[in-house]
Enzyme design. Structure first.
Site, short mmCIF file in Angstrom:
data_model
loop_
_atom_site.label_atom_id
_atom_site.label_comp_id
_atom_site.label_asym_id
_atom_site.label_seq_id
_atom_site.Cartn_x
_atom_site.Cartn_y
_atom_site.Cartn_z
CE1 TYR A 1 25.51 -30.31 5.03
CE2 TYR A 1 27.16 -29.70 3.39
CZ TYR A 1 26.81 -30.34 4.57
OH TYR A 1 27.78 -31.01 5.29
CE LYS B 1 28.30 -29.27 10.12
NZ LYS B 1 29.24 -28.64 11.03
#
Ligand code: COA
Length: 290
Positions: free
Chosen positions: A148, A165
């Site tokens: 994602y 992330k």
């Protein structure tokens, strides 16, 4: 596929190396000849994994360290060097994540995940890279991102992780360029679903959710740890020396399933295809009704 001494002579520090994918990677790197230093918050799993590594005949050590604490990271690296000598490779694997509705999160919940994933990755990277640059030695870094973040899509219900992330990925790509002149190479892996106690208990905490995830996967299965560990070994080895700033997705095609407008058709039974094909042969029967 790999020569048994692919990582011989390498000393690899793995954060979150006592459990889950960190442990699986560490064990695989040891099989391929590397020395391993593990850091994590809890002593018990670190000590246990080190024992397993030692049983494979590889030098190893560990220290307890919360990667959110810069001074603790500095101490951990010093401990690694005193036990195993120069660390030349870093795997930023430690992570934190949970499923939650974002409007219910406290500021501290956001900080906890971003602290481990983004700041922790930066702290470990900075401490080791400064040493490598000062000593004019090469280095190798592997970061664990997420699909994602890798495809820039984000994901609801894991917003702190998605933000962190995405930052890790930006760091990977930015430093790959900035530090190539120092012979420091950075890459990332974006894993899809790989069963681990840590992730499963927080992301798929019920059998029904797990089954739903499996059935929704194009390959109808989750990843095997050795599949990820082998990819990691390749990206750290000299075989991939010209791969720099790359993020390799390993998810069995899962994120692509969400990307294709008609991908949900994989769940159509044959009878539904018969209806579709009949409609194609006789277009008026397939016209939408207003
Ligand atoms: N939903 C919402 N908020 C949550 C939460 C959840 N499931 N779990 C923790 N939090 C909040 C806590 O309430 C706390 O906020 P508060 O101080 O305002 O109450 C904040 O997050 C920090 O929690 P705490 O348990 O004190 O932090 P920690 O540093 O001990 O743990 C976590 C960090 C929360 C990321 C924890 O899940 C963890 O240690 N994870 C590591 C392993 C992991 O996540 N593996 C999966 C990787 S995919």
């Amino acid at each position: 596929m790999f020569q048994a001494d692919l990582l011989k002579g390498r000393t690899i520090l793995v954060t979150g190396g006592g459990t889950g994918l960190g442990r699986s990677m560490a064990l695989r790197f040891a099989e391929l000849g590397a020395s391993l230093f593990l850091v994590g918050r809890r002593e018990e799993p670190l000590a246990k994994t080190c024992e397993e590594i030692r049983a494979k005949g590889s030098p190893t050590g560990y220290t307890c360290c919360d990667v959110r604490d810069f001074a603790a990271v500095e101490k951990a690296v010093a401990a690694a060097e005193s036990q195993l000598g120069r660390v030349d490779t870093l795997v930023n694997n430690a992570a934190g994540n949970f499923i939650a509705r974002t409007e219910k999160l406290s500021p501290n919940a956001f900080n906890a995940v971003v602290g481990i994933v983004l700041q922790g990755t930066f702290y470990c990277t900075l401490v080791l890279a400064r040493k490598w640059i000062a000593a004019r030695q090469s280095g190798n870094i592997l970061n664990i991102a997420a699909t994602y973040a890798a495809v820039g899509s984000g994901s609801g219900f894991v917003v702190p992780s998605a933000c962190a992330k995405a930052g890790v990925l930006a760091m990977t790509r930015s430093l790959a360029v900035e530090w190539a002149r120092y012979h420091i190479r950075l890459n990332a892996i974006a894993p899809g679903p790989f069963p681990t106690e840590g992730a499963w208990s927080r992301l798929l905490p019920a059998k029904e959710l797990e089954e739903r995830a499996r059935q929704g996967h194009p390959m109808k299965r989750f990843g095997r740890h050795e599949e990820l560990a082998n990819l990691a070994a390749y990206l750290l080895s000299n075989m991939s020396e010209y791969v720099n700033g790359e993020c390799v997705v390993i998810d069995g095609g899962l994120w692509l399933r969400g990307a294709g407008e008609f991908n949900d058709f994989v769940d159509f039974p044959d009878a539904a295809w018969d209806v579709l094909e009949a409609a194609r042969k006789n277009p008026s029967s397939g016209e939408p009704k207003s």
